[in-house]
Design a protein around this motif. Sequence first.
Motif, PDB file in Angstrom:
ATOM      1  N   LYS A  19       0.841  -1.207   0.000  1.00 22.87           N
ATOM      2  CA  LYS A  19       0.000   0.000   0.000  1.00 22.87           C
ATOM      3  C   LYS A  19       0.872   1.251   0.000  1.00 22.87           C
ATOM      4  O   LYS A  19       0.598   2.200  -0.734  1.00 22.87           O
ATOM      5  CB  LYS A  19      -0.934  -0.004   1.202  1.00 22.87           C
ATOM      6  CG  LYS A  19      -1.900   1.162   1.218  1.00 22.87           C
ATOM      7  CD  LYS A  19      -2.973   0.969   2.262  1.00 22.87           C
ATOM      8  CE  LYS A  19      -3.884   2.132   2.433  1.00 22.87           C
ATOM      9  NZ  LYS A  19      -4.360   2.803   1.271  1.00 22.87           N
ATOM     10  N   ASP A  20       1.947   1.238   0.812  1.00 24.57           N
ATOM     11  CA  ASP A  20       2.870   2.376   0.846  1.00 24.57           C
ATOM     12  C   ASP A  20       3.505   2.587  -0.527  1.00 24.57           C
ATOM     13  O   ASP A  20       3.632   3.715  -0.997  1.00 24.57           O
ATOM     14  CB  ASP A  20       3.970   2.157   1.894  1.00 24.57           C
ATOM     15  CG  ASP A  20       3.454   2.244   3.318  1.00 24.57           C
ATOM     16  OD1 ASP A  20       2.313   2.726   3.528  1.00 24.57           O
ATOM     17  OD2 ASP A  20       4.191   1.815   4.233  1.00 24.57           O
ATOM     18  N   MET A  21       3.885   1.485  -1.169  1.00 23.18           N
ATOM     19  CA  MET A  21       4.509   1.572  -2.490  1.00 23.18           C
ATOM     20  C   MET A  21       3.530   2.144  -3.507  1.00 23.18           C
ATOM     21  O   MET A  21       3.888   2.986  -4.328  1.00 23.18           O
ATOM     22  CB  MET A  21       4.985   0.195  -2.932  1.00 23.18           C
ATOM     23  CG  MET A  21       5.717   0.195  -4.239  1.00 23.18           C
ATOM     24  SD  MET A  21       6.310  -1.463  -4.558  1.00 23.18           S
ATOM     25  CE  MET A  21       7.077  -1.207  -6.120  1.00 23.18           C
ATOM     26  N   GLN A  22       2.287   1.709  -3.441  1.00 18.66           N
ATOM     27  CA  GLN A  22       1.269   2.218  -4.361  1.00 18.66           C
ATOM     28  C   GLN A  22       1.077   3.715  -4.168  1.00 18.66           C
ATOM     29  O   GLN A  22       0.997   4.477  -5.140  1.00 18.66           O
ATOM     30  CB  GLN A  22      -0.048   1.478  -4.143  1.00 18.66           C
ATOM     31  CG  GLN A  22      -1.131   1.914  -5.106  1.00 18.66           C
ATOM     32  CD  GLN A  22      -2.432   1.162  -4.886  1.00 18.66           C
ATOM     33  OE1 GLN A  22      -2.632   0.493  -3.878  1.00 18.66           O
ATOM     34  NE2 GLN A  22      -3.325   1.277  -5.842  1.00 18.66           N
ATOM     35  N   THR A  23       1.041   4.159  -2.925  1.00 17.87           N
ATOM     36  CA  THR A  23       0.897   5.584  -2.627  1.00 17.87           C
ATOM     37  C   THR A  23       2.093   6.365  -3.161  1.00 17.87           C
ATOM     38  O   THR A  23       1.930   7.414  -3.788  1.00 17.87           O
ATOM     39  CB  THR A  23       0.754   5.803  -1.107  1.00 17.87           C
ATOM     40  OG1 THR A  23      -0.397   5.091  -0.653  1.00 17.87           O
ATOM     41  CG2 THR A  23       0.627   7.276  -0.769  1.00 17.87           C
ATOM     42  N   ARG A  24       3.299   5.851  -2.942  1.00 15.36           N
ATOM     43  CA  ARG A  24       4.515   6.530  -3.409  1.00 15.36           C
ATOM     44  C   ARG A  24       4.549   6.603  -4.932  1.00 15.36           C
ATOM     45  O   ARG A  24       4.942   7.615  -5.506  1.00 15.36           O
ATOM     46  CB  ARG A  24       5.770   5.802  -2.905  1.00 15.36           C
ATOM     47  CG  ARG A  24       5.972   5.808  -1.404  1.00 15.36           C
ATOM     48  CD  ARG A  24       6.401   7.165  -0.855  1.00 15.36           C
ATOM     49  NE  ARG A  24       7.479   7.757  -1.574  1.00 15.36           N
ATOM     50  CZ  ARG A  24       8.775   7.546  -1.364  1.00 15.36           C
ATOM     51  NH1 ARG A  24       9.159   6.746  -0.413  1.00 15.36           N
ATOM     52  NH2 ARG A  24       9.690   8.140  -2.085  1.00 15.36           N
ATOM     53  N   MET A  25       4.126   5.521  -5.602  1.00 17.22           N
ATOM     54  CA  MET A  25       4.125   5.534  -7.065  1.00 17.22           C
ATOM     55  C   MET A  25       3.113   6.536  -7.599  1.00 17.22           C
ATOM     56  O   MET A  25       3.387   7.235  -8.576  1.00 17.22           O
ATOM     57  CB  MET A  25       3.842   4.133  -7.605  1.00 17.22           C
ATOM     58  CG  MET A  25       5.036   3.216  -7.458  1.00 17.22           C
ATOM     59  SD  MET A  25       4.803   1.628  -8.233  1.00 17.22           S
ATOM     60  CE  MET A  25       4.737   2.099  -9.950  1.00 17.22           C
ATOM     61  N   THR A  26       1.961   6.636  -6.949  1.00 15.49           N
ATOM     62  CA  THR A  26       0.955   7.620  -7.358  1.00 15.49           C
ATOM     63  C   THR A  26       1.507   9.027  -7.189  1.00 15.49           C
ATOM     64  O   THR A  26       1.361   9.873  -8.079  1.00 15.49           O
ATOM     65  CB  THR A  26      -0.337   7.444  -6.530  1.00 15.49           C
ATOM     66  OG1 THR A  26      -0.843   6.133  -6.753  1.00 15.49           O
ATOM     67  CG2 THR A  26      -1.387   8.466  -6.919  1.00 15.49           C
ATOM     68  N   ASP A  27       2.171   9.267  -6.065  1.00 15.37           N
ATOM     69  CA  ASP A  27       2.787  10.579  -5.826  1.00 15.37           C
ATOM     70  C   ASP A  27       3.842  10.883  -6.883  1.00 15.37           C
ATOM     71  O   ASP A  27       3.919  12.000  -7.401  1.00 15.37           O
ATOM     72  CB  ASP A  27       3.407  10.646  -4.431  1.00 15.37           C
ATOM     73  CG  ASP A  27       2.377  10.623  -3.313  1.00 15.37           C
ATOM     74  OD1 ASP A  27       1.177  10.842  -3.597  1.00 15.37           O
ATOM     75  OD2 ASP A  27       2.767  10.377  -2.154  1.00 15.37           O
ATOM     76  N   LEU A  28       4.670   9.881  -7.203  1.00 16.97           N
ATOM     77  CA  LEU A  28       5.720  10.086  -8.195  1.00 16.97           C
ATOM     78  C   LEU A  28       5.131  10.389  -9.566  1.00 16.97           C
ATOM     79  O   LEU A  28       5.632  11.249 -10.289  1.00 16.97           O
ATOM     80  CB  LEU A  28       6.636   8.856  -8.268  1.00 16.97           C
ATOM     81  CG  LEU A  28       7.790   8.947  -9.272  1.00 16.97           C
ATOM     82  CD1 LEU A  28       8.661  10.175  -9.004  1.00 16.97           C
ATOM     83  CD2 LEU A  28       8.621   7.677  -9.229  1.00 16.97           C
ATOM     84  N   GLN A  29       4.045   9.716  -9.922  1.00 16.57           N
ATOM     85  CA  GLN A  29       3.385   9.989 -11.196  1.00 16.57           C
ATOM     86  C   GLN A  29       2.976  11.453 -11.289  1.00 16.57           C
ATOM     87  O   GLN A  29       3.154  12.098 -12.328  1.00 16.57           O
ATOM     88  CB  GLN A  29       2.144   9.094 -11.367  1.00 16.57           C
ATOM     89  CG  GLN A  29       2.466   7.652 -11.649  1.00 16.57           C
ATOM     90  CD  GLN A  29       3.060   7.449 -13.027  1.00 16.57           C
ATOM     91  OE1 GLN A  29       2.678   8.101 -13.984  1.00 16.57           O
ATOM     92  NE2 GLN A  29       4.009   6.546 -13.120  1.00 16.57           N
ATOM     93  N   GLU A  30       2.449  11.994 -10.194  1.00 15.24           N
ATOM     94  CA  GLU A  30       2.046  13.405 -10.170  1.00 15.24           C
ATOM     95  C   GLU A  30       3.262  14.323 -10.246  1.00 15.24           C
ATOM     96  O   GLU A  30       3.250  15.332 -10.945  1.00 15.24           O
ATOM     97  CB  GLU A  30       1.218  13.682  -8.925  1.00 15.24           C
ATOM     98  CG  GLU A  30      -0.145  13.010  -8.956  1.00 15.24           C
ATOM     99  CD  GLU A  30      -0.922  13.158  -7.660  1.00 15.24           C
ATOM    100  OE1 GLU A  30      -0.596  14.051  -6.858  1.00 15.24           O
ATOM    101  OE2 GLU A  30      -1.857  12.370  -7.457  1.00 15.24           O
ATOM    102  N   GLU A  31       4.332  13.965  -9.523  1.00 21.36           N
ATOM    103  CA  GLU A  31       5.549  14.780  -9.542  1.00 21.36           C
ATOM    104  C   GLU A  31       6.178  14.813 -10.932  1.00 21.36           C
ATOM    105  O   GLU A  31       6.751  15.825 -11.337  1.00 21.36           O
ATOM    106  CB  GLU A  31       6.565  14.228  -8.538  1.00 21.36           C
ATOM    107  CG  GLU A  31       6.164  14.409  -7.089  1.00 21.36           C
ATOM    108  CD  GLU A  31       7.080  13.667  -6.130  1.00 21.36           C
ATOM    109  OE1 GLU A  31       8.199  13.269  -6.534  1.00 21.36           O
ATOM    110  OE2 GLU A  31       6.676  13.472  -4.969  1.00 21.36           O
ATOM    111  N   MET A  32       6.066  13.701 -11.680  1.00 15.34           N
ATOM    112  CA  MET A  32       6.677  13.639 -13.004  1.00 15.34           C
ATOM    113  C   MET A  32       6.026  14.616 -13.977  1.00 15.34           C
ATOM    114  O   MET A  32       6.629  14.994 -14.977  1.00 15.34           O
ATOM    115  CB  MET A  32       6.634  12.207 -13.545  1.00 15.34           C
ATOM    116  CG  MET A  32       7.650  11.334 -12.839  1.00 15.34           C
ATOM    117  SD  MET A  32       7.730   9.573 -13.263  1.00 15.34           S
ATOM    118  CE  MET A  32       6.928   9.383 -14.783  1.00 15.34           C
ATOM    119  N   ASN A  33       4.816  15.055 -13.681  1.00 11.35           N
ATOM    120  CA  ASN A  33       4.187  16.084 -14.514  1.00 11.35           C
ATOM    121  C   ASN A  33       4.939  17.404 -14.418  1.00 11.35           C
ATOM    122  O   ASN A  33       4.906  18.210 -15.356  1.00 11.35           O
ATOM    123  CB  ASN A  33       2.724  16.295 -14.105  1.00 11.35           C
ATOM    124  CG  ASN A  33       1.822  15.203 -14.610  1.00 11.35           C
ATOM    125  OD1 ASN A  33       1.975  14.730 -15.724  1.00 11.35           O
ATOM    126  ND2 ASN A  33       0.885  14.794 -13.783  1.00 11.35           N
TER     127      ASN A  33
END
Length: 114
Positions: A19-33
């Motif tokens: 779950k933590d990894m999923q949250t971090r990946m979602t955050d990273l996807q937003e940061e990559m914008n």
Amino acid sequence: MFKGLGAMGDMAKMMKTAKDMQTRMTDLQEEMNDMTVTGEAGAGLVKATANAKGKVKSLDIDPSIFSAEDKEVVEDLILAAISNAQDKAQEKAAEEMQKLAAEMGLPADMKLPF
């Protein structure tokens, strides 16, 4: 919290980590914008800026290359700059995913999905 539960505690820990990894990946996807890279062609005469997801955000063309007889050259330089920016965007995204994998304790060569 899960002391004495044996495998059940390990499963709960694994679920939390996932779950933590999923949250971090979602955050990273937003940061990559918001992360940007700039590709160049023609020794910097044409520059294309893209986000880390590869979406071209801006184009900068040196006015010295504008003339009717150079139309094809300019078009080629624009395409080359965009391609270069997209390549750099892919590299940046892979770099950020590797950082995330390392933070999560995953193998460095593990490919994370986008």
